[in-house]
Design a protein around this motif. Structure first.
Motif, short mmCIF file in Angstrom:
data_model
loop_
_atom_site.label_atom_id
_atom_site.label_comp_id
_atom_site.label_asym_id
_atom_site.label_seq_id
_atom_site.Cartn_x
_atom_site.Cartn_y
_atom_site.Cartn_z
N ALA A 155 6.28 10.59 4.58
CA ALA A 155 7.74 10.79 4.61
C ALA A 155 8.39 10.31 3.32
O ALA A 155 9.25 11.01 2.76
N LYS A 156 8.00 9.15 2.84
CA LYS A 156 8.58 8.63 1.60
C LYS A 156 8.23 9.52 0.40
O LYS A 156 9.08 9.80 -0.45
N VAL A 157 6.99 9.96 0.34
CA VAL A 157 6.56 10.82 -0.77
C VAL A 157 7.35 12.13 -0.74
O VAL A 157 7.88 12.57 -1.78
N LEU A 158 7.45 12.77 0.42
CA LEU A 158 8.16 14.04 0.52
C LEU A 158 9.66 13.88 0.32
O LEU A 158 10.30 14.75 -0.27
N ILE A 162 0.84 -1.20 0.00
CA ILE A 162 0.00 0.00 0.00
C ILE A 162 0.88 1.25 0.00
O ILE A 162 0.63 2.19 -0.76
N ILE A 163 1.90 1.25 0.83
CA ILE A 163 2.81 2.41 0.87
C ILE A 163 3.49 2.59 -0.48
O ILE A 163 3.52 3.70 -1.04
N ASP A 164 4.03 1.51 -1.04
CA ASP A 164 4.73 1.60 -2.33
C ASP A 164 3.80 2.06 -3.45
O ASP A 164 4.19 2.88 -4.30
N THR A 165 2.59 1.56 -3.45
CA THR A 165 1.61 1.97 -4.46
C THR A 165 1.28 3.45 -4.32
O THR A 165 1.20 4.18 -5.32
N THR A 166 1.12 3.90 -3.12
CA THR A 166 0.81 5.30 -2.87
C THR A 166 1.96 6.20 -3.32
O THR A 166 1.73 7.25 -3.92
N VAL A 167 3.18 5.77 -3.06
CA VAL A 167 4.34 6.54 -3.51
C VAL A 167 4.37 6.60 -5.04
O VAL A 167 4.64 7.65 -5.62
N GLU A 168 4.08 5.49 -5.69
CA GLU A 168 4.03 5.48 -7.16
C GLU A 168 2.95 6.42 -7.68
O GLU A 168 3.14 7.11 -8.68
#
Length: 192
Positions: free
Chosen positions: A89-92, A49-55
């Motif tokens: 945090a990953k997105v930013l 879910i986190i990786d998909t959201t970052v993508e």
């Protein structure tokens, strides 16, 4: 089933689909179905879910994704707040915060402060501290108006917690010190 759906959403985010299609069709369904509390407890799907959201953020922009997540930083579920903080945090970290301003900026700072102040589990501490530092560093000079309340919050933890909490507060100051100095807020750090 959930892992297949998350994988599908991630593949959609990675394709040549128009950003508007991802923003208006894929993203709302993804957030409605996957960004729910119980997913934070499912380690198998949590990272997907986190990786998909970052993508998705890579395709539609930071502000759109952060806007969908920011209110969840104040959720009553600590594992869910951790998942939200880790994602933001990953997105930013990947994309910066140039398209975050105004109300979203205020909501983001308010949300990270809430998540920081409400953490109780040692499992959450590293993710919350890392996320807090990542958000402050990504916002850079934009954080200047919020520095007094941020530093007060850190000082409160530094002087009202266990030795472990005090050390974490000190570590957090070191993570954001460069931004504090850029904002000419060195005087706020006195006594830390």
């Amino acid at each position: 089933m959930e892992q297949q759906l998350a994988s599908f959403a991630r593949q959609c985010a990675n394709t040549e689909l128009d950003a508007d299609y991802i923003r208006n069709v894929t993203s709302p369904n993804f957030f409605r179905n996957f960004w729910v509390r119980n997913m934070a407890l499912e380690r198998g799907i949590y990272n997907q879910i986190i990786d998909t959201t970052v993508e998705m953020a890579n395709r539609v922009g930071v502000a759109d994704i952060v806007r969908r997540l920011v209110e969840n930083l104040k959720d009553e579920s600590e594992p869910y707040r951790r998942m939200v903080m880790e994602t933001i945090a990953k997105v930013l970290t990947n994309l910066g915060a140039t398209d975050i301003n105004g109300l979203l900026e205020e909501e983001l700072v308010d949300g990270i402060l809430y998540a920081f102040q409400e953490q109780t589990s040692d499992d959450e501490v590293t993710v919350i501290f890392h996320g807090f530092g990542a958000v402050i560093n990504a916002l850079g000079m934009k954080v200047k108006p919020y520095l007094p309340v941020i530093i007060v919050s850190i000082k409160w933890r530094k002087f009202n917690g266990s030795e472990n909490v005090k050390q974490q507060a000190t570590d957090l100051v070191s993570r954001i010190e460069v931004v504090v100095r850029q904002c000419q807020g060195e005087h706020l750090l006195e006594g830390l």
